[in-house]
Design a protein around this motif. Structure first.
Motif, PDB file in Angstrom:
ATOM      1  N   ALA A  33     -11.583 -15.739  -9.634  1.00 29.64           N
ATOM      2  CA  ALA A  33     -10.629 -14.635  -9.565  1.00 29.64           C
ATOM      3  C   ALA A  33     -11.054 -13.648  -8.484  1.00 29.64           C
ATOM      4  O   ALA A  33     -12.245 -13.430  -8.279  1.00 29.64           O
ATOM      5  CB  ALA A  33     -10.577 -13.931 -10.912  1.00 29.64           C
ATOM      6  N   PHE A  34     -10.069 -13.114  -7.758  1.00 31.12           N
ATOM      7  CA  PHE A  34     -10.405 -12.081  -6.779  1.00 31.12           C
ATOM      8  C   PHE A  34      -9.727 -10.790  -7.195  1.00 31.12           C
ATOM      9  O   PHE A  34      -8.733 -10.800  -7.926  1.00 31.12           O
ATOM     10  CB  PHE A  34      -9.991 -12.497  -5.361  1.00 31.12           C
ATOM     11  CG  PHE A  34      -8.543 -12.822  -5.220  1.00 31.12           C
ATOM     12  CD1 PHE A  34      -7.641 -11.839  -4.828  1.00 31.12           C
ATOM     13  CD2 PHE A  34      -8.071 -14.117  -5.487  1.00 31.12           C
ATOM     14  CE1 PHE A  34      -6.301 -12.144  -4.696  1.00 31.12           C
ATOM     15  CE2 PHE A  34      -6.726 -14.411  -5.363  1.00 31.12           C
ATOM     16  CZ  PHE A  34      -5.837 -13.425  -4.971  1.00 31.12           C
ATOM     17  N   GLU A  35     -10.279  -9.707  -6.737  1.00 31.17           N
ATOM     18  CA  GLU A  35      -9.715  -8.405  -7.073  1.00 31.17           C
ATOM     19  C   GLU A  35      -8.326  -8.287  -6.464  1.00 31.17           C
ATOM     20  O   GLU A  35      -8.164  -8.428  -5.258  1.00 31.17           O
ATOM     21  CB  GLU A  35     -10.599  -7.289  -6.500  1.00 31.17           C
ATOM     22  CG  GLU A  35     -11.850  -6.993  -7.317  1.00 31.17           C
ATOM     23  CD  GLU A  35     -11.545  -6.309  -8.637  1.00 31.17           C
ATOM     24  OE1 GLU A  35     -10.650  -5.445  -8.670  1.00 31.17           O
ATOM     25  OE2 GLU A  35     -12.202  -6.658  -9.635  1.00 31.17           O
ATOM     26  N   GLU A  36      -7.340  -8.057  -7.268  1.00 32.18           N
ATOM     27  CA  GLU A  36      -6.000  -7.869  -6.734  1.00 32.18           C
ATOM     28  C   GLU A  36      -5.577  -6.430  -6.982  1.00 32.18           C
ATOM     29  O   GLU A  36      -5.662  -5.945  -8.107  1.00 32.18           O
ATOM     30  CB  GLU A  36      -5.031  -8.831  -7.423  1.00 32.18           C
ATOM     31  CG  GLU A  36      -3.830  -9.136  -6.575  1.00 32.18           C
ATOM     32  CD  GLU A  36      -2.899 -10.138  -7.240  1.00 32.18           C
ATOM     33  OE1 GLU A  36      -1.689  -9.976  -7.108  1.00 32.18           O
ATOM     34  OE2 GLU A  36      -3.404 -11.062  -7.897  1.00 32.18           O
ATOM     35  N   THR A  37      -5.162  -5.757  -5.911  1.00 32.24           N
ATOM     36  CA  THR A  37      -4.741  -4.377  -6.094  1.00 32.24           C
ATOM     37  C   THR A  37      -3.445  -4.373  -6.888  1.00 32.24           C
ATOM     38  O   THR A  37      -2.489  -5.020  -6.478  1.00 32.24           O
ATOM     39  CB  THR A  37      -4.481  -3.697  -4.730  1.00 32.24           C
ATOM     40  OG1 THR A  37      -5.306  -4.328  -3.760  1.00 32.24           O
ATOM     41  CG2 THR A  37      -4.731  -2.219  -4.781  1.00 32.24           C
ATOM     42  N   PRO A  38      -3.418  -3.662  -8.009  1.00 34.25           N
ATOM     43  CA  PRO A  38      -2.167  -3.640  -8.775  1.00 34.25           C
ATOM     44  C   PRO A  38      -1.082  -2.911  -7.992  1.00 34.25           C
ATOM     45  O   PRO A  38      -1.370  -1.979  -7.245  1.00 34.25           O
ATOM     46  CB  PRO A  38      -2.530  -2.885 -10.047  1.00 34.25           C
ATOM     47  CG  PRO A  38      -3.833  -2.245  -9.810  1.00 34.25           C
ATOM     48  CD  PRO A  38      -4.465  -2.832  -8.592  1.00 34.25           C
ATOM     49  N   PHE A  39       0.162  -3.394  -8.145  1.00 30.08           N
ATOM     50  CA  PHE A  39       1.279  -2.779  -7.428  1.00 30.08           C
ATOM     51  C   PHE A  39       1.615  -1.429  -8.033  1.00 30.08           C
ATOM     52  O   PHE A  39       1.770  -1.306  -9.247  1.00 30.08           O
ATOM     53  CB  PHE A  39       2.498  -3.700  -7.488  1.00 30.08           C
ATOM     54  CG  PHE A  39       3.746  -3.062  -6.962  1.00 30.08           C
ATOM     55  CD1 PHE A  39       3.882  -2.807  -5.603  1.00 30.08           C
ATOM     56  CD2 PHE A  39       4.773  -2.701  -7.817  1.00 30.08           C
ATOM     57  CE1 PHE A  39       5.030  -2.208  -5.107  1.00 30.08           C
ATOM     58  CE2 PHE A  39       5.926  -2.106  -7.332  1.00 30.08           C
ATOM     59  CZ  PHE A  39       6.054  -1.856  -5.970  1.00 30.08           C
ATOM     60  N   THR A  91      10.861 -12.352  -9.482  1.00 33.29           N
ATOM     61  CA  THR A  91      10.264 -11.068  -9.117  1.00 33.29           C
ATOM     62  C   THR A  91      11.276  -9.920  -9.192  1.00 33.29           C
ATOM     63  O   THR A  91      11.018  -8.835  -8.685  1.00 33.29           O
ATOM     64  CB  THR A  91       9.674 -11.121  -7.693  1.00 33.29           C
ATOM     65  OG1 THR A  91      10.712 -11.570  -6.796  1.00 33.29           O
ATOM     66  CG2 THR A  91       8.495 -12.069  -7.613  1.00 33.29           C
TER      67      THR A  91
END
Ligand code: AMP
Length: 213
Positions: A33-39, A91
Motif C-alpha cells: 500500500a502507498f500513501e494516498e492523499t485523500p480527496f 465516480t
C-alpha cells in the motif's frame, strides 16, 4: 464467491493425467500500500446554491460531499459553460451533469436537455438517477432507445419531457423518419462519448448535434 466448492467436480473431471489446479497460480501477490492523499472537495453541495427541493433530494439520497468529477464539473455546468469531463465509471459522473442541468432547468436557464448514451442500459440507469433527483419536481423524462416500441416512445415525447435519454440510432430514426424536432433542446450531454465513437456512432452523433439549437 465460489465458497468451498471444487473447481471441477470429480464426476466431470477428465480421467486423463490432468493435474489438479494450483490456486496459488491464480492469486495475485499483495501490493504494498502507498500513501494516498485523500480527496478534499473544494465545494460542499450547499455551496452550489441548488434549488431547495433539489438540495433536499440530494440530501435524501445520502450524498454528503461532491466526488472529484462533481466538484470540478458542477460549477462550470451551472455557469452554462461547455465542458469535457474525464472520470472512470463509478465516480459520480451521472450526478456531475444531472444535478447542474436540473438546476439550470429549474432556474429557467435551460429549456430541454438531451442526454446521448451508447447503450440502452446506461440510458435506463441515468433515468433512474434522474427520477431520484427530480422527485416531487415538475420535470419529466423519456427514454429513446433501440429494442423498444417506437410508438410508445413517440407518445412519451408528445408530453414534451424536459429530459430525454437517448441512444444515437433510435434518436436519429425518430428525427429522420418520424418528425421528431430537436431544435428546442438547448443542452446536450454525450455520456461515454469515447465508447460511442468506438461503436461507430460518429455520423449519427454529428447528424443529431446539427439539429440542436
Ligand atoms: P456513477 O459514476 O454516476 O455511475 O455513480 C456511481 C455511484 O456513486 C452511484 O451509485 C451514485 O449514486 C454514487 N454517487 C455519486 N455521487 C455521489 C456522492 N457525491 N456521494 C455519494 N455517492 C455518490
Amino acid at each position: 464467491g465460489r465458497g468451498k466448492r471444487p473447481l471441477f467436480s470429480s464426476k466431470n473431471r477428465k480421467k486423463t493425467n490432468q493435474k489438479a489446479i494450483d490456486p496459488a497460480k491464480f492469486v495475485n501477490k499483495a501490493v504494498t500500500a502507498f500513501e494516498e492523499t485523500p480527496f478534499v472537495a473544494m465545494h460542499t453541495f450547499t455551496d452550489f446554491g441548488f434549488d431547495a427541493r433539489l438540495q433536499a433530494n440530494i440530501t435524501k439520497h445520502g450524498y454528503e460531499s461532491p466526488t472529484p468529477i462533481q466538484d470540478g464539473a458542477i460549477p462550470f455546468v451551472l455557469a452554462g459553460r461547455d465542458l469535457i469531463g474525464l472520470a472512470n465509471t463509478g465516480t459520480g459522473k451521472t450526478a456531475a451533469f444531472l444535478l447542474p442541468l436540473l438546476q439550470r432547468l429549474l432556474a429557467g436557464q435551460v429549456k430541454r436537455c438531451l442526454i446521448v448514451v451508447p447503450t440502452r442500459e446506461l440510458a435506463v440507469q441515468i433515468e433512474d438517477e434522474f427520477r431520484l433527483f427530480a422527485a416531487g419536481l415538475p420535470l419529466r423524462s423519456a427514454l429513446v432507445v433501440g429494442g423498444a416500441s417506437i410508438a410508445k416512445q413517440q407518445q412519451a415525447l408528445q408530453r414534451r419531457p424536459q429530459f430525454v435519454m437517448a441512444t444515437p440510432g433510435r434518436l436519429r430514426d425518430l428525427t429522420e423518419n418520424y418528425g421528431l424536432g430537436l431544435a428546442d433542446f438547448d443542452a446536450v450531454v454525450l455520456d461515454e462519448a469515447d465508447r460511442m465513437l468506438d461503436m461507430g456512432f460518429i455520423r449519427d452523433i454529428r447528424t443529431i448535434l446539427d439539429k440542436l439549437s
